[in-house]
Design a protein around this motif. Structure first.
Motif, mmCIF file in Angstrom:
data_model
loop_
_atom_site.group_PDB
_atom_site.id
_atom_site.type_symbol
_atom_site.label_atom_id
_atom_site.label_comp_id
_atom_site.label_asym_id
_atom_site.label_seq_id
_atom_site.Cartn_x
_atom_site.Cartn_y
_atom_site.Cartn_z
ATOM 1 N N PRO A 183 0.831 -1.214 0.000
ATOM 2 C CA PRO A 183 0.000 0.000 0.000
ATOM 3 C C PRO A 183 0.857 1.252 0.000
ATOM 4 O O PRO A 183 1.857 1.334 0.715
ATOM 5 C CB PRO A 183 -0.817 -0.136 1.295
ATOM 6 C CG PRO A 183 -0.875 -1.612 1.543
ATOM 7 C CD PRO A 183 0.449 -2.144 1.075
ATOM 8 N N ARG A 184 0.461 2.231 -0.767
ATOM 9 C CA ARG A 184 1.253 3.450 -0.933
ATOM 10 C C ARG A 184 1.497 4.179 0.390
ATOM 11 O O ARG A 184 2.583 4.703 0.634
ATOM 12 C CB ARG A 184 0.541 4.376 -1.926
ATOM 13 C CG ARG A 184 1.320 5.635 -2.272
ATOM 14 C CD ARG A 184 0.528 6.519 -3.210
ATOM 15 N NE ARG A 184 1.271 7.706 -3.601
ATOM 16 C CZ ARG A 184 2.092 7.764 -4.639
ATOM 17 N NH1 ARG A 184 2.253 6.698 -5.394
ATOM 18 N NH2 ARG A 184 2.745 8.883 -4.925
ATOM 19 N N GLY A 185 0.470 4.231 1.235
ATOM 20 C CA GLY A 185 0.606 4.975 2.487
ATOM 21 C C GLY A 185 1.189 4.188 3.630
ATOM 22 O O GLY A 185 1.339 4.723 4.737
ATOM 23 N N LEU A 186 1.545 2.919 3.409
ATOM 24 C CA LEU A 186 2.030 2.073 4.498
ATOM 25 C C LEU A 186 3.321 2.587 5.137
ATOM 26 O O LEU A 186 3.419 2.632 6.366
ATOM 27 C CB LEU A 186 2.213 0.641 4.000
ATOM 28 C CG LEU A 186 2.679 -0.368 5.059
ATOM 29 C CD1 LEU A 186 1.645 -0.468 6.178
ATOM 30 C CD2 LEU A 186 2.900 -1.734 4.423
ATOM 31 N N PRO A 187 4.344 2.976 4.359
ATOM 32 C CA PRO A 187 5.589 3.446 4.995
ATOM 33 C C PRO A 187 5.367 4.618 5.954
ATOM 34 O O PRO A 187 5.904 4.624 7.069
ATOM 35 C CB PRO A 187 6.458 3.854 3.802
ATOM 36 C CG PRO A 187 5.983 2.990 2.678
ATOM 37 C CD PRO A 187 4.503 2.900 2.889
ATOM 38 N N LEU A 188 4.566 5.589 5.549
ATOM 39 C CA LEU A 188 4.319 6.739 6.415
ATOM 40 C C LEU A 188 3.501 6.337 7.639
ATOM 41 O O LEU A 188 3.740 6.830 8.754
ATOM 42 C CB LEU A 188 3.596 7.835 5.637
ATOM 43 C CG LEU A 188 3.565 9.224 6.287
ATOM 44 C CD1 LEU A 188 4.981 9.722 6.552
ATOM 45 C CD2 LEU A 188 2.822 10.216 5.394
ATOM 46 N N ALA A 189 2.556 5.420 7.444
ATOM 47 C CA ALA A 189 1.756 4.939 8.572
ATOM 48 C C ALA A 189 2.638 4.214 9.587
ATOM 49 O O ALA A 189 2.494 4.396 10.807
ATOM 50 C CB ALA A 189 0.651 4.005 8.067
ATOM 51 N N VAL A 190 3.560 3.396 9.095
ATOM 52 C CA VAL A 190 4.470 2.682 9.995
ATOM 53 C C VAL A 190 5.415 3.653 10.690
ATOM 54 O O VAL A 190 5.735 3.493 11.869
ATOM 55 C CB VAL A 190 5.278 1.626 9.202
ATOM 56 C CG1 VAL A 190 6.391 1.027 10.066
ATOM 57 C CG2 VAL A 190 4.344 0.523 8.706
ATOM 58 N N ALA A 191 5.836 4.692 9.975
ATOM 59 C CA ALA A 191 6.717 5.696 10.574
ATOM 60 C C ALA A 191 6.042 6.367 11.763
ATOM 61 O O ALA A 191 6.647 6.502 12.841
ATOM 62 C CB ALA A 191 7.109 6.733 9.526
ATOM 63 N N TRP A 192 4.794 6.772 11.594
ATOM 64 C CA TRP A 192 4.095 7.435 12.685
ATOM 65 C C TRP A 192 3.711 6.448 13.781
ATOM 66 O O TRP A 192 3.623 6.821 14.962
ATOM 67 C CB TRP A 192 2.872 8.167 12.157
ATOM 68 C CG TRP A 192 3.245 9.433 11.456
ATOM 69 C CD1 TRP A 192 3.142 9.715 10.128
ATOM 70 C CD2 TRP A 192 3.832 10.599 12.058
ATOM 71 N NE1 TRP A 192 3.623 10.965 9.845
ATOM 72 C CE2 TRP A 192 4.054 11.540 11.015
ATOM 73 C CE3 TRP A 192 4.193 10.945 13.357
ATOM 74 C CZ2 TRP A 192 4.610 12.791 11.254
ATOM 75 C CZ3 TRP A 192 4.756 12.192 13.593
ATOM 76 C CH2 TRP A 192 4.955 13.095 12.555
ATOM 77 N N CYS B 41 12.180 6.415 8.203
ATOM 78 C CA CYS B 41 11.038 5.900 7.450
ATOM 79 C C CYS B 41 10.195 7.044 6.909
ATOM 80 O O CYS B 41 9.712 6.987 5.765
ATOM 81 C CB CYS B 41 10.193 4.991 8.365
ATOM 82 S SG CYS B 41 9.031 3.927 7.470
ATOM 83 N N ARG B 42 10.032 8.105 7.688
ATOM 84 C CA ARG B 42 9.289 9.275 7.203
ATOM 85 C C ARG B 42 10.029 9.941 6.045
ATOM 86 O O ARG B 42 9.413 10.358 5.062
ATOM 87 C CB ARG B 42 9.090 10.292 8.329
ATOM 88 C CG ARG B 42 8.048 9.891 9.340
ATOM 89 C CD ARG B 42 7.595 11.073 10.187
ATOM 90 N NE ARG B 42 8.695 11.628 10.964
ATOM 91 C CZ ARG B 42 9.073 11.193 12.150
ATOM 92 N NH1 ARG B 42 8.451 10.166 12.693
ATOM 93 N NH2 ARG B 42 10.062 11.774 12.801
ATOM 94 N N VAL B 43 11.359 10.027 6.159
ATOM 95 C CA VAL B 43 12.156 10.613 5.088
ATOM 96 C C VAL B 43 11.998 9.799 3.803
ATOM 97 O O VAL B 43 11.791 10.348 2.719
ATOM 98 C CB VAL B 43 13.640 10.691 5.490
ATOM 99 C CG1 VAL B 43 14.516 11.107 4.309
ATOM 100 C CG2 VAL B 43 13.825 11.678 6.639
ATOM 101 N N CYS B 44 12.081 8.472 3.931
ATOM 102 C CA CYS B 44 11.937 7.592 2.749
ATOM 103 C C CYS B 44 10.558 7.734 2.135
ATOM 104 O O CYS B 44 10.413 7.788 0.906
ATOM 105 C CB CYS B 44 12.178 6.140 3.152
ATOM 106 S SG CYS B 44 13.900 5.744 3.561
ATOM 107 N N ALA B 45 9.539 7.788 2.979
ATOM 108 C CA ALA B 45 8.171 7.866 2.463
ATOM 109 C C ALA B 45 7.910 9.153 1.707
ATOM 110 O O ALA B 45 7.061 9.199 0.807
ATOM 111 C CB ALA B 45 7.178 7.729 3.623
ATOM 112 N N ARG B 46 8.657 10.203 2.046
ATOM 113 C CA ARG B 46 8.431 11.499 1.417
ATOM 114 C C ARG B 46 9.431 11.796 0.314
ATOM 115 O O ARG B 46 9.353 12.852 -0.317
ATOM 116 C CB ARG B 46 8.515 12.592 2.493
ATOM 117 C CG ARG B 46 7.363 12.515 3.483
ATOM 118 C CD ARG B 46 7.599 13.379 4.683
ATOM 119 N NE ARG B 46 6.462 13.362 5.589
ATOM 120 C CZ ARG B 46 6.489 13.859 6.823
ATOM 121 N NH1 ARG B 46 7.599 14.387 7.301
ATOM 122 N NH2 ARG B 46 5.417 13.801 7.582
ATOM 123 N N THR B 47 10.399 10.884 0.093
ATOM 124 C CA THR B 47 11.406 11.115 -0.941
ATOM 125 C C THR B 47 10.840 10.776 -2.314
ATOM 126 O O THR B 47 10.248 9.731 -2.487
ATOM 127 C CB THR B 47 12.651 10.252 -0.684
ATOM 128 O OG1 THR B 47 13.194 10.620 0.589
ATOM 129 C CG2 THR B 47 13.701 10.484 -1.752
#
Length: 220
Positions: free
Chosen positions: A155-164, A214-220
């Motif tokens: 899922p596209r939003g999974l990395p950011l969700a896991v980061a938070w 993880c937040r950095v990766c999700a937003r790169t």
């Protein structure tokens, strides 16, 4: 010509540019850049054997591989999944360990005259619940990004969700341990409190750093 005046090897320039464009776990990133460097070098060497000058050979190899701007997005997606798994694994391993420590602190403080104040106990239990939910989400993430990911897209939003989720778990770790440490001065269990605080500090540092990346990766 002096060493300072010589142009850098074009393959190394490519590898350095790719490394600068990527974010993710250090080992996975280094391995990926090394594989790209070796593949580009092999392709350039093949063109050199066919008579192309070094710079021309590298240019031809880059056309086959793709420029840094062209290959970086796919490489970053792979690294983002790797970082997501790293964060999830860190949460899944650290949260249960700390929950056990918090339970022991609560249990040791149950003796006569050593009961923890009701609000402190309730807050510690609630924060432990937050950490437990975070650990469950982490386990689901590991399953979703493991062998299952070969059949289903991540899922596209999974990395950011896991980061938070990791950030929330890290805050819960600190607050729960501080609550127990401050609220139980008469419990007579300072060795256990000290151990729990030390373990929490280490776990929080690991989780917070991994969640931040993880937040950095999700937003790169």
């Amino acid at each position: 010509m002096s060493g300072a005046g010589r142009r850098a090897d074009p393959v190394e320039e490519y590898a350095a540019a790719l490394a600068a464009a990527l974010r993710g776990p250090a080992r996975a990133k280094a391995r990926m850049v090394e594989e790209m460097r070796d593949g580009l070098a092999d392709a350039a060497e093949a063109h050199t054997r066919q008579g192309a000058p070094r710079r021309r050979a590298v240019d031809l190899a880059v056309r086959e591989f793709g420029t840094v701007d062209e290959v970086a997005p796919s490489c970053q997606r792979e690294l983002t999944v790797a970082q997501t798994r790293h964060t999830a694994r860190t949460v899944a391993l650290s949260a249960p360990l700390l929950i056990v420590c918090w339970y022991l602190l609560l249990a040791v403080g149950d003796g006569p005259g050593r009961e923890l104040p009701g609000p402190a106990r309730l807050l510690a239990v609630q924060l432990a619940g937050v950490a437990a939910v975070a650990a469950l989400i982490a386990l689901v993430t590991l399953a979703a990004t493991g062998p299952l990911a070969r059949r289903l897209p991540v899922p596209r939003g999974l990395p950011l969700a896991v980061a938070w989720t990791g950030t929330t778990a890290g805050v819960a770790m600190v607050l729960a341990t501080l609550t127990l440490a401050i609220a139980s001065p008469s419990a007579g269990n300072w060795p256990l409190i000290t151990f729990a605080c030390g373990l929490t500090a280490v776990a929080h540092g690991m989780v917070a750093a991994s969640a931040r990346m993880c937040r950095v990766c999700a937003r790169t």
